[in-house]
Design an enzyme around this catalytic site. Structure first.
Site, PDB file in Angstrom:
ATOM      1  N   TYR A  44       0.848  -1.189   0.000  1.00 56.58           N
ATOM      2  CA  TYR A  44       0.000   0.000   0.000  1.00 56.58           C
ATOM      3  C   TYR A  44       0.885   1.241   0.000  1.00 56.58           C
ATOM      4  O   TYR A  44       1.981   1.217  -0.537  1.00 56.58           O
ATOM      5  CB  TYR A  44      -1.046  -0.050   1.127  1.00 56.58           C
ATOM      6  CG  TYR A  44      -2.208   0.830   0.742  1.00 56.58           C
ATOM      7  CD1 TYR A  44      -2.945   0.533  -0.409  1.00 56.58           C
ATOM      8  CD2 TYR A  44      -2.501   1.991   1.416  1.00 56.58           C
ATOM      9  CE1 TYR A  44      -3.954   1.372  -0.853  1.00 56.58           C
ATOM     10  CE2 TYR A  44      -3.510   2.832   0.978  1.00 56.58           C
ATOM     11  CZ  TYR A  44      -4.240   2.521  -0.160  1.00 56.58           C
ATOM     12  OH  TYR A  44      -5.221   3.350  -0.609  1.00 56.58           O
ATOM     13  N   ARG A  97      -8.440  10.149  -9.188  1.00 54.13           N
ATOM     14  CA  ARG A  97      -7.669  10.924  -8.199  1.00 54.13           C
ATOM     15  C   ARG A  97      -6.904   9.932  -7.326  1.00 54.13           C
ATOM     16  O   ARG A  97      -7.200   9.746  -6.157  1.00 54.13           O
ATOM     17  CB  ARG A  97      -8.610  11.791  -7.342  1.00 54.13           C
ATOM     18  CG  ARG A  97      -7.896  12.818  -6.486  1.00 54.13           C
ATOM     19  CD  ARG A  97      -8.683  13.121  -5.232  1.00 54.13           C
ATOM     20  NE  ARG A  97      -8.878  11.947  -4.403  1.00 54.13           N
ATOM     21  CZ  ARG A  97      -8.111  11.621  -3.368  1.00 54.13           C
ATOM     22  NH1 ARG A  97      -7.108  12.372  -3.026  1.00 54.13           N
ATOM     23  NH2 ARG A  97      -8.359  10.534  -2.659  1.00 54.13           N
ATOM     24  N   LYS A 115      -5.972  -2.221  -1.185  1.00 61.42           N
ATOM     25  CA  LYS A 115      -6.906  -2.035  -0.063  1.00 61.42           C
ATOM     26  C   LYS A 115      -7.485  -3.378   0.387  1.00 61.42           C
ATOM     27  O   LYS A 115      -7.623  -3.642   1.582  1.00 61.42           O
ATOM     28  CB  LYS A 115      -8.059  -1.115  -0.482  1.00 61.42           C
ATOM     29  CG  LYS A 115      -7.699   0.354  -0.532  1.00 61.42           C
ATOM     30  CD  LYS A 115      -7.768   0.992   0.849  1.00 61.42           C
ATOM     31  CE  LYS A 115      -7.441   2.476   0.773  1.00 61.42           C
ATOM     32  NZ  LYS A 115      -7.541   3.179   2.027  1.00 61.42           N
ATOM     33  N   GLU A 186     -13.337   4.533  -3.517  1.00 64.63           N
ATOM     34  CA  GLU A 186     -11.933   4.854  -3.254  1.00 64.63           C
ATOM     35  C   GLU A 186     -11.345   5.720  -4.361  1.00 64.63           C
ATOM     36  O   GLU A 186     -11.461   5.383  -5.545  1.00 64.63           O
ATOM     37  CB  GLU A 186     -11.141   3.543  -3.142  1.00 64.63           C
ATOM     38  CG  GLU A 186      -9.762   3.699  -2.580  1.00 64.63           C
ATOM     39  CD  GLU A 186      -9.756   4.009  -1.098  1.00 64.63           C
ATOM     40  OE1 GLU A 186      -8.919   4.825  -0.680  1.00 64.63           O
ATOM     41  OE2 GLU A 186     -10.568   3.428  -0.351  1.00 64.63           O
ATOM     42  N   ASP A 187     -10.726   6.825  -3.992  1.00 67.11           N
ATOM     43  CA  ASP A 187      -9.950   7.668  -4.914  1.00 67.11           C
ATOM     44  C   ASP A 187     -10.757   8.183  -6.102  1.00 67.11           C
ATOM     45  O   ASP A 187     -10.305   8.143  -7.254  1.00 67.11           O
ATOM     46  CB  ASP A 187      -8.694   6.922  -5.379  1.00 67.11           C
ATOM     47  CG  ASP A 187      -7.627   6.888  -4.288  1.00 67.11           C
ATOM     48  OD1 ASP A 187      -7.883   7.439  -3.207  1.00 67.11           O
ATOM     49  OD2 ASP A 187      -6.551   6.319  -4.509  1.00 67.11           O
ATOM     50  N   ASP A 209     -13.838   5.794   1.709  1.00 68.48           N
ATOM     51  CA  ASP A 209     -12.724   5.754   2.653  1.00 68.48           C
ATOM     52  C   ASP A 209     -11.962   7.075   2.696  1.00 68.48           C
ATOM     53  O   ASP A 209     -11.490   7.485   3.751  1.00 68.48           O
ATOM     54  CB  ASP A 209     -11.773   4.606   2.295  1.00 68.48           C
ATOM     55  CG  ASP A 209     -10.719   4.394   3.369  1.00 68.48           C
ATOM     56  OD1 ASP A 209     -11.090   4.341   4.556  1.00 68.48           O
ATOM     57  OD2 ASP A 209      -9.527   4.294   3.039  1.00 68.48           O
ATOM     58  N   ASP A 210     -11.837   7.757   1.561  1.00 68.24           N
ATOM     59  CA  ASP A 210     -11.110   9.026   1.531  1.00 68.24           C
ATOM     60  C   ASP A 210     -11.818  10.075   2.383  1.00 68.24           C
ATOM     61  O   ASP A 210     -11.169  10.902   3.024  1.00 68.24           O
ATOM     62  CB  ASP A 210     -10.984   9.538   0.094  1.00 68.24           C
ATOM     63  CG  ASP A 210     -10.338   8.523  -0.820  1.00 68.24           C
ATOM     64  OD1 ASP A 210      -9.193   8.135  -0.530  1.00 68.24           O
ATOM     65  OD2 ASP A 210     -10.976   8.094  -1.792  1.00 68.24           O
ATOM     66  N   ASN A 348      -0.725  11.506   0.813  1.00 66.79           N
ATOM     67  CA  ASN A 348      -0.019  10.310   0.349  1.00 66.79           C
ATOM     68  C   ASN A 348       0.282  10.434  -1.138  1.00 66.79           C
ATOM     69  O   ASN A 348      -0.441  11.118  -1.851  1.00 66.79           O
ATOM     70  CB  ASN A 348      -0.897   9.064   0.567  1.00 66.79           C
ATOM     71  CG  ASN A 348      -1.014   8.701   2.029  1.00 66.79           C
ATOM     72  OD1 ASN A 348      -0.048   8.774   2.770  1.00 66.79           O
ATOM     73  ND2 ASN A 348      -2.212   8.318   2.456  1.00 66.79           N
ATOM     74  N   ASN A 392      -2.825   6.068   9.385  1.00 65.36           N
ATOM     75  CA  ASN A 392      -3.087   5.140   8.285  1.00 65.36           C
ATOM     76  C   ASN A 392      -4.541   4.684   8.337  1.00 65.36           C
ATOM     77  O   ASN A 392      -5.016   4.214   9.375  1.00 65.36           O
ATOM     78  CB  ASN A 392      -2.147   3.933   8.426  1.00 65.36           C
ATOM     79  CG  ASN A 392      -2.099   3.091   7.169  1.00 65.36           C
ATOM     80  OD1 ASN A 392      -3.123   2.845   6.533  1.00 65.36           O
ATOM     81  ND2 ASN A 392      -0.910   2.637   6.811  1.00 65.36           N
TER      82      ASN A 392
END
Length: 487
Positions: A44, A97, A115, A186-187, A209-210, A348, A392
């Protein structure tokens, strides 16, 4: 592990581990569990960022489910091709993203793969019950799109109605095909991330999650900082640099947490300030997005440095994707204003962090309470050891998923993230605090995930969103469910 350590680059280690995952899944998860502090940065962040950039060039075998605009109308049928029938966790991205790296298109598949590896390694979700999904709807990154080895849909991104209809078809197909599955977004680009979360969060078992995972981890860290700074949580004044989905998600959860502490919603909002690329977020600005408006204060416009001087925050949270955004001057001003300035550089991968751990401790003369999104090594300064905490998301999302799955939750309301954050903060030991760390060691991650899952599932039963009868021994039920990679 000897073979892995012999490799001379992290991307080669990533490739080796990926091959091991294909060849001997149990051994892969045994190594990931036993050597989590060494392995997590490879599978990750930060190495997954490099792996995503190189994804088409290091591709060996397919590891997930791809959806293109050409599949519209056929998703339910295509899902029949996936060999596993009891899917419990789906991580989906559209690659627009990826971390702080921008639009990587289908190369972003490295994120769902990574993930879900953490869902298994950190919380014991069985790998057969995990499904990585790439919403492969094109990329606006011309260099990637024209790369002869690019694996994805080689066109510019679809958007608007066509985009949302494709996502909707997939979400509805999952409800029919895998009714017990959790969907983790995610993203996604900030506007789409918020739009999708607002459409589905009260209808299906899903979260972003973001926005929500990052928020819970940051909140847990803030709870822990009060044990060092001695400033009560409701008294904290917090400034965010960056006003995208991660930063606003943290603020939204902080408002709920502060209201629970007895503040009014307005008093909670008054504690939270934002600075973005155009300066302080104030009510006179006309360029703000809907999720920024609640945090637009009646204040004179100013730049980042001036805003710190006038508002005097106790906490600085970076979510910019801009390396070095927390300059020596910024850290120095925060150190003048605070006995123990709290500095969270959450972007990150490591190459995008607002400052390094060494910079935070050195520039603050050892005063900073520091946490980052990607891992940093221990720092020695003036004869003292500092162990920087890593905020994290792996401390939160695997436990949330495990708790929701075991309880057969129908949705994941914000209360579950508050519960997870509080539980995580309570796992921080006095020894962690003495070392300046506001998060526990990653070596304890499976135990932490168990505690988070237990608290989350208990809360799900309390809220009446569990779809099964509560087991007599919930802890044992969770333990029995968890996949064990030991031979």
């Amino acid at each position: 592990m000897e073979g892995l350590r012999r490799k001379d680059s992290n991307i080669e280690r990533y490739i080796m581990l990926s091959a091991l995952q294909d060849r001997n899944e149990k051994l892969y998860y045994r190594i990931a569990s036993d050597y989590i502090e060494e392995i997590m940065p490879i599978i990750y962040t930060p190495i997954v960022g490099e792996a995503c950039i190189e994804f088409s060039h290091i591709f060996r075998r397919a590891k997930g489910f791809y959806i293109t605009p050409d599949d519209k109308g056929d998703l339910l049928k295509i899902l029949d091709n996936w060999p596993e029938k009891d899917i419990r966790v789906i991580v989906i991205t559209d690659g627009q993203r990826i971390l702080g790296l921008g639009d990587l298109g289908a190369n972003g598949m490295g994120i769902p793969i990574g993930k879900l590896a953490l869902y298994t390694a950190c919380a014991g979700i069985h790998p057969n019950q995990c499904l990585p999904v790439m919403l492969d709807v094109g990329t606006n990154n011309k260099e990637i799109r024209e790369d002869i080895l690019y694996l994805g849909y080689p066109k510019e991104r679809i958007k608007g109605k066509a985009y949302f209809e494709l996502v909707h078809e997939f979400v509805m197909a999952v409800q029919e095909k895998y009714p017990n599955a959790l969907i983790q977004f995610e993203d996604f680009l900030t506007p789409n991330a918020y739009a999708l979360l607002n459409i589905y969060k009260d209808k299906v078992l899903c979260f972003n999650d973001d926005i929500q995972g990052t928020a819970a981890v940051a909140l847990a860290g803030l709870y822990a900082t009060t044990r060092i700074t001695k400033i009560p949580f409701p008294d904290l004044k917090i400034m965010f640099l960056g006003a995208g989905s991660a930063a606003t998600g943290i603020a939204d959860l902080l408002v709920l947490a502060l209201v629970k502490e007895g503040l009014t919603k307005q008093e909670a909002l008054d504690r939270l300030w934002f600075v973005d690329i155009n300066g302080l977020v104030v009510s006179s600005r006309t360029d703000l997005m809907p999720h920024n408006l609640p945090y637009a204060h009646n204040h004179l416009p100013s730049n980042f440095i001036e805003s710190i001087k006038t508002i005097k925050p106790h906490v600085l949270i970076g979510a910019t994707g801009a390396f070095g955004a927390f300059s020596k001057e910024v850290i120095a001003i925060m150190s003048d204003l605070n006995e123990r300035p709290v500095i969270f550089a959450l972007s990150n991968p490591t190459s995008k962090a607002e400052c390094t751990a060494e910079q935070a401790y050195t520039w603050s003369y050892g005063k900073a309470v520091f946490a980052s999104g990607s891992p940093f090594d221990m720092v020695q300064f003036n004869g003292k050891e500092y162990h920087p905490g890593q905020g994290n998301n792996a401390y939160i999302f695997p436990g949330i998923g495990l708790g929701a799955i075991v309880a057969h939750a129908s949705i994941i309301p914000d209360e579950l993230f508050l519960t997870a954050a509080k539980t995580l903060s309570e796992t921080v030991s006095d020894k962690n605090i003495e070392e300046g760390a506001i998060y526990p060691r990653l070596t304890e991650i499976r135990t932490i995930s168990l505690e988070v899952a237990l608290a989350v599932s208990e809360k799900a039963f309390d809220l009446g969103i569990a779809r099964i009868k509560k087991p007599k021994n919930l802890r044992q039920t969770i333990l029995d469910y968890m996949y064990d990679p030991n031979y």
